[in-house]
Design a protein around this motif. Structure first.
Motif, mmCIF file in Angstrom:
data_model
loop_
_atom_site.group_PDB
_atom_site.id
_atom_site.type_symbol
_atom_site.label_atom_id
_atom_site.label_comp_id
_atom_site.label_asym_id
_atom_site.label_seq_id
_atom_site.Cartn_x
_atom_site.Cartn_y
_atom_site.Cartn_z
ATOM 1 N N THR A 13 67.590 29.431 49.704
ATOM 2 C CA THR A 13 68.642 29.943 48.821
ATOM 3 C C THR A 13 68.156 29.953 47.375
ATOM 4 O OG1 THR A 13 70.337 29.060 50.296
ATOM 5 C CG2 THR A 13 71.030 29.608 48.059
ATOM 6 N N VAL A 14 67.639 28.819 46.918
ATOM 7 C CA VAL A 14 67.146 28.676 45.555
ATOM 8 C C VAL A 14 65.618 28.765 45.510
ATOM 9 C CG1 VAL A 14 67.107 27.165 43.525
ATOM 10 C CG2 VAL A 14 69.157 27.284 44.948
ATOM 11 N N VAL A 15 64.979 28.188 46.506
ATOM 12 C CA VAL A 15 63.511 28.203 46.578
ATOM 13 C C VAL A 15 63.067 28.774 47.920
ATOM 14 C CG1 VAL A 15 63.258 26.220 45.031
ATOM 15 C CG2 VAL A 15 63.292 25.859 47.508
ATOM 16 N N HIS A 16 61.820 29.189 47.962
ATOM 17 C CA HIS A 16 61.248 29.755 49.185
ATOM 18 C C HIS A 16 61.125 28.697 50.270
ATOM 19 C CE1 HIS A 16 60.065 33.767 47.684
ATOM 20 N NE2 HIS A 16 60.054 33.144 46.515
ATOM 21 N N GLU A 17 61.377 29.116 51.506
ATOM 22 C CA GLU A 17 61.199 28.249 52.661
ATOM 23 C C GLU A 17 59.723 27.901 52.810
ATOM 24 O OE1 GLU A 17 63.199 26.895 54.951
ATOM 25 O OE2 GLU A 17 65.115 27.863 54.555
ATOM 26 N N ASP A 18 59.403 27.088 53.795
ATOM 27 C CA ASP A 18 58.038 26.615 53.982
ATOM 28 C C ASP A 18 57.241 27.414 55.011
ATOM 29 O OD1 ASP A 18 59.491 25.714 56.150
ATOM 30 O OD2 ASP A 18 59.202 23.591 55.730
ATOM 31 N N GLY A 19 57.685 28.628 55.311
ATOM 32 C CA GLY A 19 57.030 29.454 56.317
ATOM 33 C C GLY A 19 55.552 29.704 56.055
ATOM 34 N N GLN A 20 55.201 29.919 54.815
ATOM 35 C CA GLN A 20 53.806 30.227 54.489
ATOM 36 C C GLN A 20 52.893 29.021 54.736
ATOM 37 O OE1 GLN A 20 53.183 31.594 50.452
ATOM 38 N NE2 GLN A 20 51.368 32.743 51.076
ATOM 39 N N SER A 37 58.149 23.959 45.704
ATOM 40 C CA SER A 37 58.572 25.244 46.284
ATOM 41 C C SER A 37 58.891 26.238 45.173
ATOM 42 C CB SER A 37 59.818 25.054 47.150
ATOM 43 O OG SER A 37 59.580 24.146 48.181
ATOM 44 N N PRO A 38 58.334 27.454 45.262
ATOM 45 C CA PRO A 38 58.597 28.425 44.203
ATOM 46 C C PRO A 38 60.042 28.923 44.237
ATOM 47 C CG PRO A 38 57.193 29.371 45.911
ATOM 48 C CD PRO A 38 57.387 27.938 46.253
ATOM 49 N N LEU A 39 60.609 29.063 43.051
ATOM 50 C CA LEU A 39 61.969 29.586 42.900
ATOM 51 C C LEU A 39 62.020 31.073 43.236
ATOM 52 C CD1 LEU A 39 63.090 28.151 39.445
ATOM 53 C CD2 LEU A 39 64.183 27.696 41.631
ATOM 54 N N PHE A 40 63.142 31.506 43.796
ATOM 55 C CA PHE A 40 63.408 32.933 43.889
ATOM 56 C C PHE A 40 63.696 33.433 42.482
ATOM 57 C CE2 PHE A 40 64.789 31.888 48.323
ATOM 58 C CZ PHE A 40 63.889 32.714 48.973
ATOM 59 N N ASP A 41 63.311 34.675 42.185
ATOM 60 C CA ASP A 41 63.505 35.209 40.838
ATOM 61 C C ASP A 41 64.957 35.135 40.385
ATOM 62 O OD1 ASP A 41 60.818 35.766 40.518
ATOM 63 O OD2 ASP A 41 60.991 37.838 41.188
#
Length: 109
Positions: free
Chosen positions: A13-20, A100-104
């Motif tokens: 929601t706020v940050v990218h999931e850990d899929g990568q 975790s990187p934030l979504f823009d």
């Protein structure tokens, strides 16, 4: 009355999931053991073991998420015959959880 706190779904929601990072780890496991299993199958096994550990982690059996992650990685490595180190792989996950990187669009939030 001023808002004192709020609850939100953080990952995805706020940050990218850990899929990568999960994909990276599953590929490392595959390369380390020469299994015929695909990275997706390795990931599915890993998730199954993690879920089992989570479901058993309460009361006197409580363990932190990080401990459960390491235990599930150890089970996965053993199952697929990999000699990789579960603590080193868990550290990759932990690093992602901490940075975790934030979504823009979450930056404004």
């Amino acid at each position: 009355m001023p808002i004192k706190a709020f609850f939100l779904d953080f990952y995805g929601t706020v940050v990218h999931e850990d899929g990568q990072v999960i994909s990276y780890i599953c590929n490392k496991i595959k390369k380390s053991c020469g299994t015929n299993a695909s990275p997706a199958e390795i990931g599915a096994y890993w998730w199954h073991k993690f879920s089992e550990h989570v479901n058993q982690s309460y009361g006197d059996n409580f363990k932190t998420q990080r401990t459960l992650e390491t235990l599930s990685l150890k089970s996965t490595l053993d199952h697929f015959g990999s000699s990789l180190n579960e603590t080193e792989l868990s550290d990759l996950m932990f690093q992602h959880w901490r940075t975790s990187p934030l979504f823009d669009d979450a930056k404004v939030f």
